[in-house]
Design a protein around this motif. Sequence first.
Motif, PDB file in Angstrom:
ATOM      1  N   LEU A   1       0.829  -1.205   0.000  1.00 25.14           N
ATOM      2  CA  LEU A   1       0.000   0.000   0.000  1.00 25.14           C
ATOM      3  C   LEU A   1       0.863   1.254   0.000  1.00 25.14           C
ATOM      4  CD1 LEU A   1      -2.704   1.445   0.279  1.00 25.14           C
ATOM      5  CD2 LEU A   1      -2.452   1.259   2.734  1.00 25.14           C
TER       6      LEU A   1
ATOM      7  N   ARG B   1       2.197   2.229  -3.317  1.00 21.98           N
ATOM      8  CA  ARG B   1       1.161   2.760  -4.188  1.00 21.98           C
ATOM      9  C   ARG B   1       0.899   4.219  -3.851  1.00 21.98           C
ATOM     10  NH1 ARG B   1      -3.342  -1.352  -3.215  1.00 21.98           N
ATOM     11  NH2 ARG B   1      -1.668  -2.482  -2.218  1.00 21.98           N
ATOM     12  N   VAL B   2       0.792   4.482  -2.541  1.00 22.40           N
ATOM     13  CA  VAL B   2       0.522   5.846  -2.114  1.00 22.40           C
ATOM     14  C   VAL B   2       1.648   6.774  -2.549  1.00 22.40           C
ATOM     15  CG1 VAL B   2       0.300   7.328  -0.111  1.00 22.40           C
ATOM     16  CG2 VAL B   2      -0.929   5.175  -0.188  1.00 22.40           C
TER      17      VAL B   2
ATOM     18  N   LEU C   1       1.583   7.334  -6.315  1.00 24.49           N
ATOM     19  CA  LEU C   1       0.547   8.262  -6.768  1.00 24.49           C
ATOM     20  C   LEU C   1       0.945   9.690  -6.425  1.00 24.49           C
ATOM     21  CD1 LEU C   1      -2.648   6.271  -5.835  1.00 24.49           C
ATOM     22  CD2 LEU C   1      -1.842   6.813  -8.114  1.00 24.49           C
TER      23      LEU C   1
ATOM     24  N   TYR D   1      -2.355   2.994 -11.255  1.00 25.09           N
ATOM     25  CA  TYR D   1      -1.600   1.822 -10.822  1.00 25.09           C
ATOM     26  C   TYR D   1      -2.417   0.565 -11.010  1.00 25.09           C
ATOM     27  CZ  TYR D   1      -4.480   1.647  -6.675  1.00 25.09           C
ATOM     28  OH  TYR D   1      -5.546   1.543  -5.831  1.00 25.09           O
TER      29      TYR D   1
ATOM     30  N   GLU E   1     -14.381   4.417 -17.620  1.00 21.97           N
ATOM     31  CA  GLU E   1     -13.741   5.146 -16.547  1.00 21.97           C
ATOM     32  C   GLU E   1     -14.659   5.274 -15.334  1.00 21.97           C
ATOM     33  OE1 GLU E   1     -10.786   8.944 -16.840  1.00 21.97           O
ATOM     34  OE2 GLU E   1     -11.521   7.916 -18.609  1.00 21.97           O
ATOM     35  N   ALA E   2     -15.886   5.651 -15.588  1.00 18.07           N
ATOM     36  CA  ALA E   2     -16.837   5.771 -14.491  1.00 18.07           C
ATOM     37  C   ALA E   2     -17.374   4.405 -14.090  1.00 18.07           C
ATOM     38  CB  ALA E   2     -17.997   6.679 -14.880  1.00 18.07           C
ATOM     39  N   HIS E   3     -17.003   3.383 -14.879  1.00 16.31           N
ATOM     40  CA  HIS E   3     -17.413   2.029 -14.574  1.00 16.31           C
ATOM     41  C   HIS E   3     -18.928   1.918 -14.487  1.00 16.31           C
ATOM     42  CE1 HIS E   3     -17.182  -1.951 -12.645  1.00 16.31           C
ATOM     43  NE2 HIS E   3     -16.029  -1.994 -13.265  1.00 16.31           N
ATOM     44  N   ARG E   4     -19.570   2.488 -15.496  1.00 13.50           N
ATOM     45  CA  ARG E   4     -21.014   2.401 -15.505  1.00 13.50           C
ATOM     46  C   ARG E   4     -21.520   1.952 -16.861  1.00 13.50           C
ATOM     47  NH1 ARG E   4     -24.041   7.057 -12.366  1.00 13.50           N
ATOM     48  NH2 ARG E   4     -22.910   8.557 -13.630  1.00 13.50           N
TER      49      ARG E   4
ATOM     50  N   GLN F   1     -18.202  -7.583 -11.040  1.00 14.87           N
ATOM     51  CA  GLN F   1     -16.909  -7.487 -11.711  1.00 14.87           C
ATOM     52  C   GLN F   1     -16.735  -8.463 -12.867  1.00 14.87           C
ATOM     53  OE1 GLN F   1     -13.135  -6.478  -9.436  1.00 14.87           O
ATOM     54  NE2 GLN F   1     -14.422  -7.362  -7.861  1.00 14.87           N
TER      55      GLN F   1
ATOM     56  N   GLU G   1     -18.516  11.921 -10.000  1.00 18.56           N
ATOM     57  CA  GLU G   1     -18.931  10.927 -10.989  1.00 18.56           C
ATOM     58  C   GLU G   1     -17.772  10.115 -11.521  1.00 18.56           C
ATOM     59  OE1 GLU G   1     -22.227  10.709 -11.648  1.00 18.56           O
ATOM     60  OE2 GLU G   1     -22.828  12.537 -10.617  1.00 18.56           O
ATOM     61  N   LYS G   2     -16.740   9.978 -10.725  1.00 15.98           N
ATOM     62  CA  LYS G   2     -15.616   9.117 -11.106  1.00 15.98           C
ATOM     63  C   LYS G   2     -15.364   8.117  -9.992  1.00 15.98           C
ATOM     64  CE  LYS G   2     -13.532  11.085 -14.880  1.00 15.98           C
ATOM     65  NZ  LYS G   2     -14.883  11.160 -15.468  1.00 15.98           N
ATOM     66  N   VAL G   3     -14.938   6.942 -10.375  1.00 11.34           N
ATOM     67  CA  VAL G   3     -14.647   5.938  -9.366  1.00 11.34           C
ATOM     68  C   VAL G   3     -13.290   6.233  -8.738  1.00 11.34           C
ATOM     69  CG1 VAL G   3     -14.290   3.508  -8.908  1.00 11.34           C
ATOM     70  CG2 VAL G   3     -15.950   4.212 -10.612  1.00 11.34           C
TER      71      VAL G   3
ATOM     72  N   SER H   1     -10.552   4.812  -6.020  1.00  9.07           N
ATOM     73  CA  SER H   1     -10.176   3.679  -5.179  1.00  9.07           C
ATOM     74  C   SER H   1      -9.788   4.183  -3.804  1.00  9.07           C
ATOM     75  CB  SER H   1      -9.009   2.928  -5.806  1.00  9.07           C
ATOM     76  OG  SER H   1      -7.826   3.676  -5.651  1.00  9.07           O
TER      77      SER H   1
ATOM     78  N   GLU I   1      -7.217   3.444  -2.144  1.00  5.76           N
ATOM     79  CA  GLU I   1      -5.796   3.804  -2.140  1.00  5.76           C
ATOM     80  C   GLU I   1      -5.601   5.222  -2.651  1.00  5.76           C
ATOM     81  OE1 GLU I   1      -6.865   0.967  -3.349  1.00  5.76           O
ATOM     82  OE2 GLU I   1      -5.836  -0.597  -2.201  1.00  5.76           O
ATOM     83  N   ARG I   2      -6.343   5.556  -3.665  1.00  2.00           N
ATOM     84  CA  ARG I   2      -6.214   6.889  -4.233  1.00  2.00           C
ATOM     85  C   ARG I   2      -6.667   7.942  -3.231  1.00  2.00           C
ATOM     86  NH1 ARG I   2      -5.215   8.689  -9.277  1.00  2.00           N
ATOM     87  NH2 ARG I   2      -5.079   6.725 -10.350  1.00  2.00           N
TER      88      ARG I   2
ATOM     89  N   VAL J   1      -6.545   7.596   0.028  1.00  2.00           N
ATOM     90  CA  VAL J   1      -5.479   7.666   1.022  1.00  2.00           C
ATOM     91  C   VAL J   1      -4.360   8.563   0.507  1.00  2.00           C
ATOM     92  CG1 VAL J   1      -3.650   6.349   2.138  1.00  2.00           C
ATOM     93  CG2 VAL J   1      -5.960   5.440   2.095  1.00  2.00           C
TER      94      VAL J   1
ATOM     95  N   SER K   1      -4.845   2.972   6.924  1.00  2.00           N
ATOM     96  CA  SER K   1      -5.396   1.760   6.353  1.00  2.00           C
ATOM     97  C   SER K   1      -6.609   2.123   5.520  1.00  2.00           C
ATOM     98  CB  SER K   1      -5.793   0.786   7.452  1.00  2.00           C
ATOM     99  OG  SER K   1      -6.989   1.217   8.044  1.00  2.00           O
ATOM    100  N   VAL K   2      -6.914   1.273   4.577  1.00  2.00           N
ATOM    101  CA  VAL K   2      -8.089   1.549   3.756  1.00  2.00           C
ATOM    102  C   VAL K   2      -9.347   1.484   4.597  1.00  2.00           C
ATOM    103  CG1 VAL K   2      -7.080   0.830   1.586  1.00  2.00           C
ATOM    104  CG2 VAL K   2      -8.197  -0.843   3.041  1.00  2.00           C
TER     105      VAL K   2
ATOM    106  N   ARG L   1     -18.140  -2.175  -5.760  1.00  2.00           N
ATOM    107  CA  ARG L   1     -17.490  -3.288  -5.068  1.00  2.00           C
ATOM    108  C   ARG L   1     -16.200  -3.695  -5.759  1.00  2.00           C
ATOM    109  NH1 ARG L   1     -19.532  -6.759  -1.209  1.00  2.00           N
ATOM    110  NH2 ARG L   1     -18.358  -8.702  -1.138  1.00  2.00           N
ATOM    111  N   GLY L   2     -15.134  -3.760  -4.960  1.00  2.00           N
ATOM    112  CA  GLY L   2     -13.839  -4.181  -5.490  1.00  2.00           C
ATOM    113  C   GLY L   2     -13.062  -3.062  -6.139  1.00  2.00           C
ATOM    114  N   LEU L   3     -13.697  -1.900  -6.346  1.00  2.00           N
ATOM    115  CA  LEU L   3     -13.005  -0.812  -7.042  1.00  2.00           C
ATOM    116  C   LEU L   3     -12.871   0.447  -6.202  1.00  2.00           C
ATOM    117  CD1 LEU L   3     -14.402  -1.183 -10.627  1.00  2.00           C
ATOM    118  CD2 LEU L   3     -12.128  -1.742  -9.763  1.00  2.00           C
TER     119      LEU L   3
ATOM    120  N   MET M   1     -17.812   6.286  -5.479  1.00  5.27           N
ATOM    121  CA  MET M   1     -18.112   7.305  -6.462  1.00  5.27           C
ATOM    122  C   MET M   1     -19.162   8.243  -5.900  1.00  5.27           C
ATOM    123  SD  MET M   1     -19.107   6.677 -10.384  1.00  5.27           S
ATOM    124  CE  MET M   1     -20.855   6.916 -10.440  1.00  5.27           C
TER     125      MET M   1
ATOM    126  N   GLU N   1     -22.156  10.755  -6.223  1.00  2.59           N
ATOM    127  CA  GLU N   1     -23.175  11.082  -7.211  1.00  2.59           C
ATOM    128  C   GLU N   1     -24.353  11.793  -6.557  1.00  2.59           C
ATOM    129  OE1 GLU N   1     -24.184   7.428  -9.109  1.00  2.59           O
ATOM    130  OE2 GLU N   1     -25.358   6.694  -7.433  1.00  2.59           O
TER     131      GLU N   1
END
Lengths: 228, 228
Positions: A84, A87-88, A91, A98, A137-140, A152, B166-168, B170, B172-173, B175, B186-187, B212-214, B217, B219
């Motif tokens: 982690l 990654r931090v 970024l 990543y 990108e927005a995962h929609r 997923q 309106e963007k996913v 994570s 980690e991002r 953090v 921690s996440v 989930r898993g990502l 977002m 909205e």
Amino acid sequence: MRILIVEDDPLLADGVAQLLRGAGYTADYVGSAEQAESALAAESFDLLVLDIGLPGMDGLELLSRLRARHKAIGVLMLTARDALNERVRGLNLGADDYLTKPFAAVELLARVGALARRSRGQSSLRREFGPLSIDDEAHRAWLHGQPLDLPQREWAILGFFLDHPEKVLSKERIVAAVCRWDQDMSVNAVEVYVSRLRTKLEPAGIRIRTIRGLGYMLEDLPHDAKPA
Amino acid sequence: MRILIVEDDPLLADGVAQLLRGAGYTADYVGSAEQAESALAAESFDLLVLDIGLPGMDGLELLSRLRARHKAIGVLMLTARDALNERVRGLNLGADDYLTKPFAAVELLARVGALARRSRGQSSLRREFGPLSIDDEAHRAWLHGQPLDLPQREWAILGFFLDHPEKVLSKERIVAAVCRWDQDMSVNAVEVYVSRLRTKLEPAGIRIRTIRGLGYMLEDLPHDAKPA
DNA sequence: GCCCCCATGCGCATCCTCATCGTCGAAGAC
DNA sequence: GTCTTCGACGATGAGGATGCGCATGGGGGC
């Protein structure tokens, strides 16, 4: 779109390169940060796929040194799943995105695609396929404008279909695309997800046709093919 | 909006530059006060991010020399956490704002944004998102006109969401955005704050959706999506 | 005191396997 | 040519394992 992969595991580096070439990019790879510096000095690349855990000079250091000269280049960083902290820091140092190892083919392609688009100054791509609309990108996803939400696995498989519309895709190929390389999945699982996707997509006129013995194919049946 | 960063730690300088570029600014950096003087003589910048602790000519000296000529330029000064003295002198010498190291990404963006706005002669920016209204400079928020008060962490995370609606995003991002680079988180902590934000924002129709898993977002669900 | 963060336990979505049932196609007999 | 039969492949529902995300309580620090 020219991509440089910096990865010390030759097997992985080669696999990634093959994958990207298959998607229409030009991809080369080197095995160390030092080699990466000379490659970047000698030729011009648009995107860097950078493994953080390198022998010798590590990826984070390379990243910060690179930024001083190759300002415009996009960087997709590869890290271990549990790192982690890396990654931090990555970024914060200016990596654009990543991916944690191990990852699936479709994930890599999606990220690289997003960065490539961004470097071209385009915003997020809305892919359309008949009544289906996908924003990676927005995962929609939308179907006839209605939000469609997909777990997923279904998302990944549908994305792979959309990468190759109107083409026959074998189940083995689908498994290879959506599975991380430390996983495995029976072809039966693919059948299961295809079945689920069908129940969601078919009412809207999107068919996943079975090509017996070969695989599946995504197709959009226009309105004229209305069922009796 | 063109920004010059004066910072002798290349890693930090680069991180800051990337961050600002990501926010739409044009950012360059140099490693010493001397280089800064030539850069400012050669080209025009709107804002200076100036580290006080520089080798050779130090930041305070540069600041006082600069003020004699480049009167209009805004200066955001970077200092060590305990250097109260420097901060006082810096502000007296005409720095417009300061930030103590280490700082989080969202803090820097907020300060730079405030100075950029001020240099454009605009007053504090009120960001709006549905019924939510945020004044970064005054560090206040309203929901349907009602004052909403938020602890630091919740504020930072909400601010980051508003930077990328309106963007996913994570965990980690998130953090990476809200933590100073010497910290870690921690996440799970992100989950906690998201949960708190939800209890405050959801009644007003602002949702933080879980992918989930990502990640999450932000909205705004318009009135039409009224629950049965 | 307030804020921040971690650890724990729980609930549930997701994932995948298994088993059953259906379908398609080929080959052979007439 | 047509009908039948059989084998293989595919579809789908059910169930169990897994892991993710959420809530809560508490300890530590400012």
